[in-house]
Design a protein around this motif. Structure first.
Motif, PDB file in Angstrom:
ATOM      1  N   LEU A  11     -12.678 -34.811  11.336  1.00  0.00           N
ATOM      2  CA  LEU A  11     -12.202 -36.020  12.029  1.00  0.00           C
ATOM      3  C   LEU A  11     -13.245 -37.144  12.070  1.00  0.00           C
ATOM      4  CD1 LEU A  11     -10.334 -34.488  15.115  1.00  0.00           C
ATOM      5  CD2 LEU A  11      -9.304 -35.587  13.116  1.00  0.00           C
ATOM      6  N   HIS A  12     -14.427 -36.886  11.557  1.00  0.00           N
ATOM      7  CA  HIS A  12     -15.536 -37.834  11.723  1.00  0.00           C
ATOM      8  C   HIS A  12     -15.189 -39.247  11.226  1.00  0.00           C
ATOM      9  CE1 HIS A  12     -19.831 -38.812  12.230  1.00  0.00           C
ATOM     10  NE2 HIS A  12     -19.637 -39.598  11.189  1.00  0.00           N
ATOM     11  N   CYS A  13     -14.734 -39.341  10.007  1.00  0.00           N
ATOM     12  CA  CYS A  13     -14.456 -40.661   9.420  1.00  0.00           C
ATOM     13  C   CYS A  13     -13.227 -41.315  10.044  1.00  0.00           C
ATOM     14  CB  CYS A  13     -14.282 -40.537   7.910  1.00  0.00           C
ATOM     15  SG  CYS A  13     -15.785 -40.041   7.054  1.00  0.00           S
ATOM     16  N   HIS A  14     -12.246 -40.501  10.407  1.00  0.00           N
ATOM     17  CA  HIS A  14     -11.048 -41.039  11.068  1.00  0.00           C
ATOM     18  C   HIS A  14     -11.403 -41.670  12.413  1.00  0.00           C
ATOM     19  CE1 HIS A  14      -6.880 -41.351  12.368  1.00  0.00           C
ATOM     20  NE2 HIS A  14      -7.219 -40.736  13.488  1.00  0.00           N
ATOM     21  N   LEU A  15     -12.233 -40.986  13.179  1.00  0.00           N
ATOM     22  CA  LEU A  15     -12.645 -41.515  14.480  1.00  0.00           C
ATOM     23  C   LEU A  15     -13.513 -42.757  14.317  1.00  0.00           C
ATOM     24  CD1 LEU A  15     -13.434 -38.184  16.373  1.00  0.00           C
ATOM     25  CD2 LEU A  15     -11.396 -39.622  16.576  1.00  0.00           C
ATOM     26  N   ALA A  16     -14.369 -42.743  13.294  1.00  0.00           N
ATOM     27  CA  ALA A  16     -15.205 -43.917  13.029  1.00  0.00           C
ATOM     28  C   ALA A  16     -14.341 -45.127  12.677  1.00  0.00           C
ATOM     29  CB  ALA A  16     -16.189 -43.618  11.897  1.00  0.00           C
ATOM     30  N   LYS A  17     -13.305 -44.905  11.872  1.00  0.00           N
ATOM     31  CA  LYS A  17     -12.392 -45.993  11.516  1.00  0.00           C
ATOM     32  C   LYS A  17     -11.711 -46.557  12.751  1.00  0.00           C
ATOM     33  CE  LYS A  17      -8.226 -45.397  10.108  1.00  0.00           C
ATOM     34  NZ  LYS A  17      -6.990 -45.028   9.390  1.00  0.00           N
ATOM     35  N   ASN A  18     -11.292 -45.688  13.663  1.00  0.00           N
ATOM     36  CA  ASN A  18     -10.641 -46.148  14.891  1.00  0.00           C
ATOM     37  C   ASN A  18     -11.579 -47.005  15.738  1.00  0.00           C
ATOM     38  OD1 ASN A  18      -8.296 -44.868  14.186  1.00  0.00           O
ATOM     39  ND2 ASN A  18      -8.595 -43.108  15.537  1.00  0.00           N
ATOM     40  N   PHE A 205     -13.476 -48.631   3.766  1.00  0.00           N
ATOM     41  CA  PHE A 205     -14.572 -47.728   3.422  1.00  0.00           C
ATOM     42  C   PHE A 205     -14.403 -46.373   4.105  1.00  0.00           C
ATOM     43  CE2 PHE A 205     -18.743 -46.047   4.779  1.00  0.00           C
ATOM     44  CZ  PHE A 205     -19.267 -45.715   3.535  1.00  0.00           C
ATOM     45  N   PHE A 206     -14.142 -46.380   5.392  1.00  0.00           N
ATOM     46  CA  PHE A 206     -14.005 -45.114   6.114  1.00  0.00           C
ATOM     47  C   PHE A 206     -12.742 -44.358   5.696  1.00  0.00           C
ATOM     48  CE2 PHE A 206     -17.083 -46.804   9.326  1.00  0.00           C
ATOM     49  CZ  PHE A 206     -17.974 -45.741   9.244  1.00  0.00           C
ATOM     50  N   GLU A 207     -11.697 -45.081   5.299  1.00  0.00           N
ATOM     51  CA  GLU A 207     -10.506 -44.402   4.793  1.00  0.00           C
ATOM     52  C   GLU A 207     -10.815 -43.667   3.493  1.00  0.00           C
ATOM     53  OE1 GLU A 207      -7.489 -47.375   4.434  1.00  0.00           O
ATOM     54  OE2 GLU A 207      -6.805 -47.138   6.512  1.00  0.00           O
ATOM     55  N   ARG A 208     -11.547 -44.323   2.594  1.00  0.00           N
ATOM     56  CA  ARG A 208     -11.934 -43.684   1.333  1.00  0.00           C
ATOM     57  C   ARG A 208     -12.888 -42.516   1.584  1.00  0.00           C
ATOM     58  NH1 ARG A 208     -10.679 -46.608  -3.326  1.00  0.00           N
ATOM     59  NH2 ARG A 208     -10.050 -48.775  -2.987  1.00  0.00           N
ATOM     60  N   LEU A 209     -13.829 -42.735   2.499  1.00  0.00           N
ATOM     61  CA  LEU A 209     -14.799 -41.692   2.804  1.00  0.00           C
ATOM     62  C   LEU A 209     -14.113 -40.482   3.444  1.00  0.00           C
ATOM     63  CD1 LEU A 209     -17.807 -41.103   2.558  1.00  0.00           C
ATOM     64  CD2 LEU A 209     -18.130 -42.123   4.827  1.00  0.00           C
ATOM     65  N   ASP A 210     -13.104 -40.738   4.258  1.00  0.00           N
ATOM     66  CA  ASP A 210     -12.342 -39.648   4.865  1.00  0.00           C
ATOM     67  C   ASP A 210     -11.671 -38.815   3.782  1.00  0.00           C
ATOM     68  OD1 ASP A 210     -11.255 -38.155   7.038  1.00  0.00           O
ATOM     69  OD2 ASP A 210      -9.357 -39.216   6.779  1.00  0.00           O
ATOM     70  N   GLY A 211     -11.135 -39.475   2.771  1.00  0.00           N
ATOM     71  CA  GLY A 211     -10.526 -38.745   1.658  1.00  0.00           C
ATOM     72  C   GLY A 211     -11.533 -37.846   0.962  1.00  0.00           C
ATOM     73  N   GLU A 212     -12.754 -38.353   0.784  1.00  0.00           N
ATOM     74  CA  GLU A 212     -13.805 -37.553   0.152  1.00  0.00           C
ATOM     75  C   GLU A 212     -14.194 -36.359   1.022  1.00  0.00           C
ATOM     76  OE1 GLU A 212     -15.240 -37.785  -2.855  1.00  0.00           O
ATOM     77  OE2 GLU A 212     -13.826 -39.385  -3.372  1.00  0.00           O
ATOM     78  N   MET A 213     -14.216 -36.566   2.342  1.00  0.00           N
ATOM     79  CA  MET A 213     -14.564 -35.464   3.246  1.00  0.00           C
ATOM     80  C   MET A 213     -13.482 -34.387   3.242  1.00  0.00           C
ATOM     81  SD  MET A 213     -17.550 -36.107   4.276  1.00  0.00           S
ATOM     82  CE  MET A 213     -17.747 -36.843   2.621  1.00  0.00           C
ATOM     83  N   GLN A 214     -12.223 -34.802   3.197  1.00  0.00           N
ATOM     84  CA  GLN A 214     -11.143 -33.813   3.140  1.00  0.00           C
ATOM     85  C   GLN A 214     -11.218 -33.020   1.835  1.00  0.00           C
ATOM     86  OE1 GLN A 214      -9.607 -33.343   5.957  1.00  0.00           O
ATOM     87  NE2 GLN A 214     -10.674 -35.162   6.733  1.00  0.00           N
ATOM     88  N   GLU A 215     -11.598 -33.685   0.754  1.00  0.00           N
ATOM     89  CA  GLU A 215     -11.786 -32.996  -0.529  1.00  0.00           C
ATOM     90  C   GLU A 215     -12.943 -32.005  -0.444  1.00  0.00           C
ATOM     91  OE1 GLU A 215     -10.882 -32.254  -4.598  1.00  0.00           O
ATOM     92  OE2 GLU A 215      -9.799 -33.307  -3.010  1.00  0.00           O
ATOM     93  N   HIS A 216     -14.012 -32.419   0.220  1.00  0.00           N
ATOM     94  CA  HIS A 216     -15.171 -31.541   0.413  1.00  0.00           C
ATOM     95  C   HIS A 216     -14.762 -30.290   1.188  1.00  0.00           C
ATOM     96  CE1 HIS A 216     -19.400 -30.440   1.239  1.00  0.00           C
ATOM     97  NE2 HIS A 216     -18.974 -30.171   2.465  1.00  0.00           N
ATOM     98  N   ILE A 217     -13.975 -30.478   2.233  1.00  0.00           N
ATOM     99  CA  ILE A 217     -13.535 -29.336   3.037  1.00  0.00           C
ATOM    100  C   ILE A 217     -12.651 -28.397   2.209  1.00  0.00           C
ATOM    101  CG2 ILE A 217     -12.078 -28.682   4.999  1.00  0.00           C
ATOM    102  CD1 ILE A 217     -13.056 -31.278   6.385  1.00  0.00           C
TER     103      ILE A 217
END
Length: 224
Positions: A11-18, A205-217
């Motif tokens: 949830l890190h990037c999602h919360l940062a975007k909010n 940026f955070f939306e794209r980064l969130d996608g990368e984090m979900q891929e990492h997971i």
């Protein structure tokens, strides 16, 4: 085994975007306040003008010059410069925290603090080289973040005064960017549209980064 819910990565990037979206709302309200203050002052002047002959209007405007300067320039400039610094502090903290969280699943002995540099640039280096996050798909977000970082450094370390060298990176960035310019005394001037534009860049940026984090997971052995 890494728990991506417990360490907050999912949830890190999602919360940062909010949070960034909240900063956009805050900025909109502040800018509306400056516009309202200026409109009220203009109305006040119009009422006074109606009571005196035209030849007296210039003297009246002169007497209001400082209030006009505060409402139209100084207060909005202070707000925008302060908010830009705040936004970058938030961005740096979020990226540093992300790197620390990723260390748990990336493993290895190389940590964020071991890399050369500091701030946002070092965090991006960690994400790219150590965590192997694909930043090539981020398009215009990264160059813009790096350019605004130059402006942030000028505000923090040089009182907002731009370099005299027209070829300096920060001057080139400002020259090519809308809503920001070199103002009086060689200081950077941030227009009303610049902050909202940059915040929208961070949202993307955070939306794209969130996608990368979900891929990492998804690709982590504990999940796969």
């Amino acid at each position: 085994m890494v728990d991506f819910f417990e360490n907050g990565l999912c949830l890190h990037c999602h919360l940062a975007k909010n949070e960034v979206i909240e900063l956009l709302a805050f900025n909109d309200k502040a800018e509306d306040a400056w516009r309202l203050r200026n409109a009220n002052l203009q109305e006040e002047l119009e009422v006074i003008f109606s009571k005196y002959p035209v030849e007296k209007h210039e003297d009246i405007v002169d007497s209001y010059a400082w209030d006009l300067h505060l409402n139209q320039y100084k207060y909005p400039a202070l707000h925008r410069e302060s908010l830009l610094i705040t936004i970058f502090s938030f961005l740096e903290h979020q990226l540093n925290s992300l790197c620390e969280i990723l260390q748990q699943s990336v493993g290895g002995s190389l940590k964020l603090g071991d890399l050369y540099g500091s701030g946002v640039e070092r965090a991006l280096l960690y994400l790219s080289k150590v965590a192997e996050v694909d930043l090539s798909s981020f398009g215009a977000e990264l160059p813009r973040i790096k350019g605004v970082n130059l402006v942030r450094n000028i505000l923090v370390h040089n009182g907002g005064v731009l370099p005299s060298d027209s070829n300096a990176k920060v001057n080139k960035f400002i020259e090519q960017s809308a809503g920001i310019s070199a103002g009086g005394g060689g200081r950077v001037f941030i227009g009303s549209e610049f902050i909202p534009g940059f915040i929208r860049t961070l949202i993307d940026f955070f939306e794209r980064l969130d996608g990368e984090m979900q891929e990492h997971i998804r690709n982590h052995p504990a999940v796969a």
